[in-house]
Design an enzyme around this catalytic site. Structure first.
Site: not given
Ligand SMILES: O=C[C@H](O)[C@H](O)[C@H](O)COP(=O)(O)O
Length: 284
Positions: A33, A36, A91, A103, A105, A112, A130
């Site tokens: 999710s 990215t 991501g 994870k 966010g 996941e 990150k």
């Molecule tokens: O809850 C969201 C997931 O763990 C995402 O994979 C993580 O927050 C990274 O998200 P992004 O690719 O938007 O930085």
């Protein structure tokens, strides 16, 4: 640094991760999710014309990304017993040198984790923000999914563990109340001091068990997961690696390399357009 650069970094990381780890003859591929993962799906779409591949989503948004790309989703609970995913991409909000990740966010972490543990290989894709030595360096909090009824009780218990400010996550329009996950649970974002790696503890940088105010990644993950009312904690660490390896051994997989929740490789898109790949052997 503009948002355009961050998006370009995510895309570059997604392209390289897929080039290195996506096999167009795969049967099952996990799709995580966030923002990215969209670039991962874009790169898969460019490479794959195989309609037989089934993509396992990690929540509502992930499923929409799969469908919008014209790929075929299959629900995690529809997977035949004993079947492993060939690979799972996702991501991360922050990654340390031992490949532990934060994870959640975007409020996705439970599904996941199910998908990551079910994969022969778990691969993370992220941008340069990150890439840290320790968790809770730039990313401020540990996301924790809790049963609504237990919210206040879990917040109290997190304070006892040393969290200075465990907050209930609300929707963007705060007046709409608590944000609900795909499981209809709440998210608590718990602030803790920067987490130690296993190596830090070996090197005497702290006890890592909370007694001196320091926590090691696996130890705090286990402590939080042990609180009644917690569905899952947004730390992906070596915690359940043994169980995951046992599952792989059972299914007779010879090429299983993942440590369960810990990715085999993390692809960081950098500010200069390059991609840094972090594995247990270091970076290249
Ligand atoms: O809850 C969201 C997931 O763990 C995402 O994979 C993580 O927050 C990274 O998200 P992004 O690719 O938007 O930085």
């Amino acid at each position: 640094m503009t948002d355009t650069n961050v998006e370009a970094a995510k895309r570059a990381a997604g392209q390289q991760a897929v080039a290195d780890h996506f096999d167009p003859s795969a049967s099952y591929v996990g799709i995580g999710s966030g923002t990215t993962i969209v670039y991962v799906v874009e790169a898969i779409k460019e490479r794959s014309t195989n309609p037989a591949i089934r993509f396992v989503p990690t929540g509502y948004q992930s499923r929409q990304v799969i469908i919008n790309a014209g790929l075929t989703p299959v629900s995690f609970d529809a997977l035949p017993s004993g079947i492993l995913l060939d690979v799972a991409f996702d991501g991360a909000d922050e990654v340390d040198t031992e490949l532990n990740c934060i994870k959640g966010g975007g409020a996705c972490l439970f599904q996941e984790k199910l998908v990551a543990e079910r994969a022969k290989k778990f691969v993370c894709v992220a941008d340069y923000r990150k890439r840290q030595d320790r968790l809770l360096t730039n990313w401020p909090t540990i996301p924790i999914e809790v049963a609504p009824l237990a919210q206040i009780k879990v917040q109290d218990a997190l304070r006892v563990l040393g969290s200075t400010d465990p907050r209930l996550r609300t929707t963007l329009l705060e007046k709409s109340g608590p944000l609900k996950t795909d499981q209809d649970f709440y998210i608590i974002d718990a602030k803790f001091p920067t987490l130690l790696t296993r190596k830090d503890v070996k090197d005497g940088k702290g006890k890592g068990d909370g007694s001196d105010g320091t926590w090691e990644v696996n130890t705090i993950a286990k402590a939080i997961k042990g609180l009644t009312g917690v569905l899952e904690v947004g730390i992906f660490s070596g915690l359940d690696g043994d169980a995951a390896q046992a599952l792989r051994a059972e299914s007779g997989e010879k090429d299983a390399v993942s440590g369960g929740q810990v990715p085999v490789a993390v692809y960081f898109g950098m500010q200069d357009g390059s991609v840094v790949v972090r594995t247990k052997d270091g970076e290249h």
